[in-house]
Design an enzyme around this catalytic site. Structure first.
Site, short mmCIF file in Angstrom:
data_model
loop_
_atom_site.label_atom_id
_atom_site.label_comp_id
_atom_site.label_asym_id
_atom_site.label_seq_id
_atom_site.Cartn_x
_atom_site.Cartn_y
_atom_site.Cartn_z
N GLY A 55 0.76 -1.26 0.05
CA GLY A 55 -0.02 0.00 -0.01
C GLY A 55 0.88 1.33 0.09
O GLY A 55 2.03 1.21 -0.54
N GLU A 56 0.29 2.33 0.51
CA GLU A 56 1.10 3.48 0.68
C GLU A 56 1.25 4.45 -0.66
O GLU A 56 2.11 5.27 -0.74
CB GLU A 56 2.50 3.37 1.39
N GLY A 57 0.77 3.80 -1.99
CA GLY A 57 0.94 4.25 -3.07
C GLY A 57 2.44 3.74 -3.73
O GLY A 57 2.76 4.27 -4.60
#
Length: 336
Positions: free
Chosen positions: A303-305
């Site tokens: 996640g987190e980009g």
């Protein structure tokens, strides 16, 4: 002024999506045909350059104001034991982002992206969607507008999230938008065991059952089953479309954020690139439903980009070749 002052404004924007600049796209396609290479020999890189040309409205697109925005939120459904980590980790990771110590800090810097983090009421989790709507109408609108505001003047936008337990609402959104059972969409997330996976499936099934009579629109799907950071991603995607700003989506959660938008308007993903296909099982199904082909497949599931940020380096390569190569005429190379 807020992008979505009312639910009606949100729905009106979703109903009237602008298309890419056909002239710029055609000019970019023509340029690709003149570059010193066999036609199609750069494969997907050619498609990416033409895609960016259409959405940026220029034959030779560039990333001059690339931005990664990470939205963070907490979820009441975590009380159901659906995550391997406690909810406190969300705020701790936001602090880590601010200190520059997370994966997305390093990856955004490597991709030449400005990074901003938008925490959304971390001290006030959404309601447990198995017992009540996750958000009120006002809360959902506030999250959508937080996402819209973050678009700013970006010419390419990477969207990421942080929210312990958020693969569970993401699975619920996917099921509500595209159908299927809870078990079709839940996955291990950050690493729950078999019992945790079962709890996730039960929570999603319970939420779908509780709200089944209220899932007839994109807004109500987001409001009943989503989360603040997820709704913010949806708001950013929709606001970016209104400005013709291309989006690079990250993993399962970020992609699930636009599933309700696709439920209402299947064309919503036309300005989006899928940065990668994550290891979360439901992601490949989401990408298929949205008609998106991932740029990368690296078994990432952070996640987190993070996956989207890595993909930006491929996008930059596509634009470098498109802009920097000589044409046959410029190079004095015969074409026949």
């Amino acid at each position: 002024m807020k992008a979505f002052p009312t639910v009606a404004a949100f729905e009106a924007t979703l109903a009237t999506l602008p298309e890419p600049d056909a002239a710029a796209r055609d000019a970019a396609t023509a340029r690709q045909g003149q570059l010193t290479k066999p036609p199609g020999s750069l494969g997907r890189l050619e498609e990416i350059a033409i895609f960016l040309a259409g959405w940026q409205g220029r034959e030779r697109p560039r990333i001059e104001r690339g931005r990664a925005v990470i939205f963070a939120g907490n979820h009441g459904v975590v009380a159901r034991g659906v995550s391997a980590f406690p909810a406190e980790v969300t705020a701790q990771m936001v602090a880590n982002f601010a200190a520059g110590g997370a994966a997305i800090n390093a990856l955004a810097a490597a991709a030449g992206l400005a990074l901003s983090v938008v925490p959304l009421d971390l001290d006030r989790p959404t309601m447990d969607f198995t017992t009540a709507p996750a958000m009120s109408e006002a809360e959902c609108l506030a999250a959508l507008n937080a996402g819209a505001e973050a678009v700013g003047d970006a010419d390419l936008l990477v969207l990421g999230e942080m929210g312990i337990g958020n693969t569970t609402p993401a699975a619920a959104l996917a099921a509500a938008s595209f159908g299927g059972d809870a078990s079709d969409w839940v996955g291990p997330g950050t690493g729950v065991d078999a019992q945790g996976l079962s709890r996730k499936a039960v929570a999603v099934a319970d939420g779908l059952s509780l709200h089944r009579d209220h899932l007839g629109s994109a807004f109500e799907i987001l409001r009943h089953l989503g989360g603040r950071e997820i709704a913010a991603i949806a708001g950013a995607v929709l606001a970016a479309r209104a400005k013709r700003v291309p989006i690079v989506l990250d993993g399962f959660i970020g992609t699930a954020a636009i599933a309700p938008l696709a439920f209402a308007n299947p064309g919503i993903a036309a300005h989006c690139l899928a940065g990668h296909c994550s290891a979360e099982p439901g992601h490949v199904r989401l990408l298929d439903r949205l008609g998106l082909t991932p740029i990368l497949s690296l078994d990432m599931r952070l996640g987190e980009g993070s996956g989207a940020a890595v993909a930006v380096q491929v996008i930059r390569s596509a634009l470098a070749a498109h802009d920097g190569m000589a044409t046959f005429a410029e190079a004095g190379v015969a074409t026949a």
